[in-house]
Design a protein around this motif. Sequence first.
Motif, PDB file in Angstrom:
ATOM      1  N   UNK A 143       0.783  -1.225   0.000  1.00 17.87           N
ATOM      2  CA  UNK A 143       0.000   0.000   0.000  1.00 17.87           C
ATOM      3  C   UNK A 143       0.816   1.276   0.000  1.00 17.87           C
ATOM      4  N   UNK A 144       2.112   1.162  -0.332  1.00 12.48           N
ATOM      5  CA  UNK A 144       2.992   2.336  -0.387  1.00 12.48           C
ATOM      6  C   UNK A 144       3.880   2.215  -1.625  1.00 12.48           C
ATOM      7  N   UNK A 145       4.560   3.290  -2.022  1.00 16.65           N
ATOM      8  CA  UNK A 145       5.472   3.199  -3.165  1.00 16.65           C
ATOM      9  C   UNK A 145       6.525   2.118  -2.952  1.00 16.65           C
ATOM     10  N   UNK A 146       6.896   1.426  -4.042  1.00 15.43           N
ATOM     11  CA  UNK A 146       7.843   0.319  -3.935  1.00 15.43           C
ATOM     12  C   UNK A 146       8.845   0.364  -5.081  1.00 15.43           C
ATOM     13  N   UNK A 147       9.980  -0.278  -4.862  1.00 12.37           N
ATOM     14  CA  UNK A 147      11.001  -0.395  -5.889  1.00 12.37           C
ATOM     15  C   UNK A 147      11.867  -1.598  -5.547  1.00 12.37           C
ATOM     16  N   UNK A 148      12.974  -1.740  -6.280  1.00  5.30           N
ATOM     17  CA  UNK A 148      13.917  -2.826  -6.003  1.00  5.30           C
ATOM     18  C   UNK A 148      15.334  -2.317  -6.204  1.00  5.30           C
ATOM     19  N   UNK A 149      16.301  -3.094  -5.780  1.00  3.57           N
ATOM     20  CA  UNK A 149      17.702  -2.681  -5.876  1.00  3.57           C
ATOM     21  C   UNK A 149      18.139  -2.491  -7.323  1.00  3.57           C
ATOM     22  N   UNK A 150      17.640  -3.336  -8.228  1.00  2.00           N
ATOM     23  CA  UNK A 150      18.040  -3.193  -9.633  1.00  2.00           C
ATOM     24  C   UNK A 150      17.614  -1.844 -10.192  1.00  2.00           C
ATOM     25  N   UNK A 151      16.372  -1.446  -9.937  1.00  2.00           N
ATOM     26  CA  UNK A 151      15.930  -0.122 -10.374  1.00  2.00           C
ATOM     27  C   UNK A 151      16.688   0.976  -9.635  1.00  2.00           C
ATOM     28  N   UNK A 152      17.052   0.722  -8.394  1.00  2.00           N
ATOM     29  CA  UNK A 152      17.799   1.716  -7.625  1.00  2.00           C
ATOM     30  C   UNK A 152      19.134   2.041  -8.294  1.00  2.00           C
ATOM     31  N   UNK A 153      19.805   1.030  -8.836  1.00  2.00           N
ATOM     32  CA  UNK A 153      21.070   1.289  -9.529  1.00  2.00           C
ATOM     33  C   UNK A 153      20.865   2.207 -10.730  1.00  2.00           C
ATOM     34  N   UNK A 154      19.835   1.950 -11.515  1.00  2.49           N
ATOM     35  CA  UNK A 154      19.574   2.776 -12.692  1.00  2.49           C
ATOM     36  C   UNK A 154      19.237   4.205 -12.282  1.00  2.49           C
ATOM     37  N   UNK A 155      18.356   4.342 -11.296  1.00  2.00           N
ATOM     38  CA  UNK A 155      17.944   5.678 -10.864  1.00  2.00           C
ATOM     39  C   UNK A 155      19.101   6.441 -10.227  1.00  2.00           C
ATOM     40  N   UNK A 156      19.942   5.747  -9.456  1.00  2.00           N
ATOM     41  CA  UNK A 156      21.074   6.412  -8.807  1.00  2.00           C
ATOM     42  C   UNK A 156      22.105   6.855  -9.836  1.00  2.00           C
ATOM     43  N   UNK A 157      22.387   6.014 -10.816  1.00  2.00           N
ATOM     44  CA  UNK A 157      23.332   6.393 -11.863  1.00  2.00           C
ATOM     45  C   UNK A 157      22.827   7.612 -12.625  1.00  2.00           C
ATOM     46  N   UNK A 158      21.542   7.618 -12.947  1.00  2.00           N
ATOM     47  CA  UNK A 158      20.964   8.766 -13.651  1.00  2.00           C
ATOM     48  C   UNK A 158      21.057  10.023 -12.791  1.00  2.00           C
ATOM     49  N   UNK A 159      20.789   9.883 -11.490  1.00  2.00           N
ATOM     50  CA  UNK A 159      20.814  11.046 -10.595  1.00  2.00           C
ATOM     51  C   UNK A 159      22.195  11.689 -10.552  1.00  2.00           C
ATOM     52  N   UNK A 160      23.234  10.868 -10.707  1.00  2.80           N
ATOM     53  CA  UNK A 160      24.603  11.381 -10.692  1.00  2.80           C
ATOM     54  C   UNK A 160      25.100  11.749 -12.086  1.00  2.80           C
ATOM     55  N   UNK A 161      24.253  11.575 -13.092  1.00  2.00           N
ATOM     56  CA  UNK A 161      24.657  11.888 -14.454  1.00  2.00           C
ATOM     57  C   UNK A 161      25.642  10.888 -15.035  1.00  2.00           C
ATOM     58  N   UNK A 162      25.585   9.648 -14.555  1.00  2.00           N
ATOM     59  CA  UNK A 162      26.515   8.609 -14.991  1.00  2.00           C
ATOM     60  C   UNK A 162      25.841   7.721 -16.034  1.00  2.00           C
ATOM     61  N   UNK A 163      26.251   7.853 -17.278  1.00  2.00           N
ATOM     62  CA  UNK A 163      25.649   7.060 -18.355  1.00  2.00           C
ATOM     63  C   UNK A 163      26.539   5.915 -18.814  1.00  2.00           C
ATOM     64  N   UNK A 164      27.812   5.924 -18.403  1.00  2.00           N
ATOM     65  CA  UNK A 164      28.752   4.867 -18.764  1.00  2.00           C
ATOM     66  C   UNK A 164      29.397   4.360 -17.477  1.00  2.00           C
ATOM     67  N   UNK A 165      29.343   3.067 -17.246  1.00  2.40           N
ATOM     68  CA  UNK A 165      29.771   2.538 -15.952  1.00  2.40           C
ATOM     69  C   UNK A 165      30.605   1.272 -16.111  1.00  2.40           C
ATOM     70  N   UNK A 166      31.353   0.972 -15.056  1.00  5.49           N
ATOM     71  CA  UNK A 166      31.984  -0.330 -14.891  1.00  5.49           C
ATOM     72  C   UNK A 166      31.146  -1.131 -13.910  1.00  5.49           C
ATOM     73  N   UNK A 167      31.041  -2.422 -14.135  1.00  2.81           N
ATOM     74  CA  UNK A 167      30.325  -3.312 -13.226  1.00  2.81           C
ATOM     75  C   UNK A 167      31.293  -4.332 -12.661  1.00  2.81           C
ATOM     76  N   UNK A 168      31.407  -4.356 -11.345  1.00  2.00           N
ATOM     77  CA  UNK A 168      32.222  -5.349 -10.642  1.00  2.00           C
ATOM     78  C   UNK A 168      31.265  -6.240  -9.866  1.00  2.00           C
ATOM     79  N   UNK A 169      30.846  -7.334 -10.491  1.00  2.00           N
ATOM     80  CA  UNK A 169      29.818  -8.204  -9.911  1.00  2.00           C
ATOM     81  C   UNK A 169      30.439  -9.378  -9.170  1.00  2.00           C
ATOM     82  N   UNK A 170      29.768  -9.809  -8.137  1.00  2.00           N
ATOM     83  CA  UNK A 170      30.226 -10.970  -7.370  1.00  2.00           C
ATOM     84  C   UNK A 170      29.738 -12.280  -7.979  1.00  2.00           C
ATOM     85  N   UNK A 171      28.696 -12.221  -8.810  1.00  2.00           N
ATOM     86  CA  UNK A 171      27.988 -13.417  -9.260  1.00  2.00           C
ATOM     87  C   UNK A 171      28.759 -14.232 -10.293  1.00  2.00           C
ATOM     88  N   UNK A 172      28.302 -15.460 -10.535  1.00  2.00           N
ATOM     89  CA  UNK A 172      28.752 -16.193 -11.722  1.00  2.00           C
ATOM     90  C   UNK A 172      28.365 -15.429 -12.980  1.00  2.00           C
TER      91      UNK A 172
END
Length: 238
Positions: free
Chosen positions: A98-127
Motif C-alpha cells: 500500500x505504499x510506493x515500492x522499488x527494487x535494488x536493480x531499479x535503484x542502480x539505474x535511478x542512482x546512476x541517472x541522478x549522478x549523471x553517470x551514463x557509462x559505468x563499470x560493473x564489478x559483480x560478485x555473481x557467476x
Amino acid sequence: MTTIGFIYPDHAAEDDYPRMEQVLGGDVRLAVEHIYGTDLHAIAELLDLGSPEKLAEGSRKLGPHEPASVVWACTSGSFVYGWLGATHQVEGVAEASGVPASSTSFAFVHAARALGCSRVSVAASYPDEVATLFKQFLADGGIEVVRFSSAGIDTAAEVGQLSPDAVVELATANDHPDADAVLIPDTAMRTIELVDRMEQELGKPVLTANQVTVWEGLRIAGIQRSVSGCGALFAPAR
C-alpha cells in the motif's frame, strides 16, 4: 520519524542497514524483514526467491512497521526477471504494502541517472551467467557498461564473508577510464563503511547495492537526504 521498509533475502549483510541508519541521523528508521530461500546465485533459484508469493510475505511482515515506502533489497532477485518482470515485481510489492515500492536493480539505474553517470563499470560478485543479466538490465535502463566483470561467487553467504580489502579490490581492479562510476551489485556484500574509501581510491562515484537500496527507499518516499560518509550519492551539495 519516517520508516523505510526493506524486504531482505536470507541473511548475509543486513547489518549494513543499521549502519546506514546511523549515517542518516535519528529521524529515519530503516526496517528490515526477511524472506527465505536458497542463497545460490543461479537463475532458477533467484526466480523463486523473487516470486510474487515471497515478496507478498515480506510486504506483510513489514506492515506493522508502517513504512512510507518498501524496497525489495535484492539485486539478482530482481534483475533476473528482466526489466518488464522487475516492473511487475515492484508493482506487486506496492499493491501488497500500500505504499510506493522499488527494487535494488531499479535503484542502480535511478542512482546512476541522478549522478549523471551514463557509462559505468560493473564489478559483480555473481557467476557470469547471472551477472550478464545485470548488464542487460542496465542497458535496458539506458546505462552503457564499458567494463564488466564477474567474480563467480556461488552463494550470498560467501559474498557476505568477503573482507573489506577484498571488496575494495573488487572495485579498484575493475574500473575503466571511460566509466563515470563503478557499480557493485549484491546486497549480500557489506559496503556501507567502504564507499568513501573506494571513491577516494578511484576518484569517481561508487554505487553499491545496499547504498543505492537505501537511497531509493528514501527517494520514493519523497525524502532527500544529504549526509557525509556514504559516497557521492549522498554527498551534501557544494
